[in-house]
Write a protein that holds these residues in place. Sequence first.
Motif, mmCIF file in Angstrom:
data_model
loop_
_atom_site.group_PDB
_atom_site.id
_atom_site.type_symbol
_atom_site.label_atom_id
_atom_site.label_comp_id
_atom_site.label_asym_id
_atom_site.label_seq_id
_atom_site.Cartn_x
_atom_site.Cartn_y
_atom_site.Cartn_z
ATOM 1 N N GLY A 93 -52.977 -94.571 25.287
ATOM 2 C CA GLY A 93 -54.141 -93.949 25.088
ATOM 3 C C GLY A 93 -54.873 -93.762 26.324
ATOM 4 N N ARG A 94 -55.833 -93.185 26.173
ATOM 5 C CA ARG A 94 -56.743 -92.851 27.740
ATOM 6 C C ARG A 94 -57.339 -94.398 28.160
ATOM 7 N NH1 ARG A 94 -57.149 -87.141 28.204
ATOM 8 N NH2 ARG A 94 -56.633 -86.356 26.147
ATOM 9 N N ASN A 95 -57.666 -94.388 29.284
ATOM 10 C CA ASN A 95 -58.051 -95.566 29.827
ATOM 11 C C ASN A 95 -59.566 -95.356 29.553
ATOM 12 O OD1 ASN A 95 -59.426 -93.830 31.919
ATOM 13 N ND2 ASN A 95 -58.277 -94.807 33.553
ATOM 14 N N GLY A 96 -60.160 -94.517 29.260
ATOM 15 C CA GLY A 96 -61.720 -94.200 28.839
ATOM 16 C C GLY A 96 -62.706 -93.987 29.965
ATOM 17 N N VAL A 97 -62.048 -94.053 30.908
ATOM 18 C CA VAL A 97 -62.879 -93.899 32.265
ATOM 19 C C VAL A 97 -62.842 -92.496 33.048
ATOM 20 C CG1 VAL A 97 -63.555 -95.084 34.490
ATOM 21 C CG2 VAL A 97 -63.070 -96.455 32.599
ATOM 22 N N GLU A 98 -61.487 -92.271 33.523
ATOM 23 C CA GLU A 98 -61.117 -91.329 33.863
ATOM 24 C C GLU A 98 -61.240 -89.766 32.958
ATOM 25 O OE1 GLU A 98 -60.236 -91.458 37.201
ATOM 26 O OE2 GLU A 98 -60.222 -93.800 37.105
ATOM 27 N N PHE A 99 -61.342 -88.705 33.729
ATOM 28 C CA PHE A 99 -61.427 -87.468 32.780
ATOM 29 C C PHE A 99 -60.457 -86.646 33.598
ATOM 30 C CE2 PHE A 99 -62.935 -82.820 33.135
ATOM 31 C CZ PHE A 99 -63.057 -82.790 31.692
ATOM 32 N N THR A 100 -59.425 -86.490 32.741
ATOM 33 C CA THR A 100 -58.241 -85.735 33.167
ATOM 34 C C THR A 100 -58.443 -84.197 32.731
ATOM 35 O OG1 THR A 100 -57.139 -85.860 30.879
ATOM 36 C CG2 THR A 100 -56.861 -87.779 32.514
ATOM 37 N N GLY A 101 -59.407 -83.990 31.943
ATOM 38 C CA GLY A 101 -59.466 -82.550 31.675
ATOM 39 C C GLY A 101 -58.428 -81.909 30.492
ATOM 40 N N TRP A 102 -57.759 -82.632 30.270
ATOM 41 C CA TRP A 102 -56.675 -82.189 29.280
ATOM 42 C C TRP A 102 -56.407 -82.947 28.152
ATOM 43 C CZ3 TRP A 102 -51.861 -84.117 27.538
ATOM 44 C CH2 TRP A 102 -51.203 -83.079 26.912
#
Length: 201
Positions: A93-102
């Motif tokens: 899953g996502r790390n919840g901090v970085e915004f990847t935009g996708w």
Amino acid sequence: MTKIDTSSPENVLPTPSHTVGPFYGYSLPFRGGEDIAPVGHPDTVTVHGYVLDGAGEPLPDALVEVWGPDPDGNVPTADGSMRRDPATGTYLGRNGVEFTGWGRIQTDADGHWYARTLRPGARGENAPYLSVCVFARGLLVHLFTRIYLPGDEAVLAADPLLSRVPEDRRGTLVAAEERPGTYRFDIRLQGEGETVFLEYK
């Protein structure tokens, strides 16, 4: 058994076409694909709607990809939308901090999709928008479109792409605000009110 001489192009039979779905739904969707914005970020917006066929019926097996810049108009360079455990290969899953935009979202049984992302900022002369790619049954090629958020009519009117779209079709690219921070955007693949789709060359 009939043999075909393939040494000459006029003797080669064409390969049959295949649609882009719905078989892609087996492994392409991923858990949390709709949660693009970091949890608790103040600039989070929710965009949702339905993917509809030519008869106005919802498609329960379409796939929608959404990507866009951060609120300052910067295209994210962080990876991590689909992080995997290097030891097991399982999805973290996502790390919840970085915004990847996708993000990638599969429509539910009612043809509904949603994405929570950051409000996109303007880039260059463009009004703020989210880019969208749609995969659905019956399509031979995936479709591209944009989602513009309402609010500043002067900025929308000056957008280089929107200004080239016939006035009676521009509304198919602008989401409707349901309440602050929540927008509705239905994707109509054909027929009355068909969404304007883009072709990149």
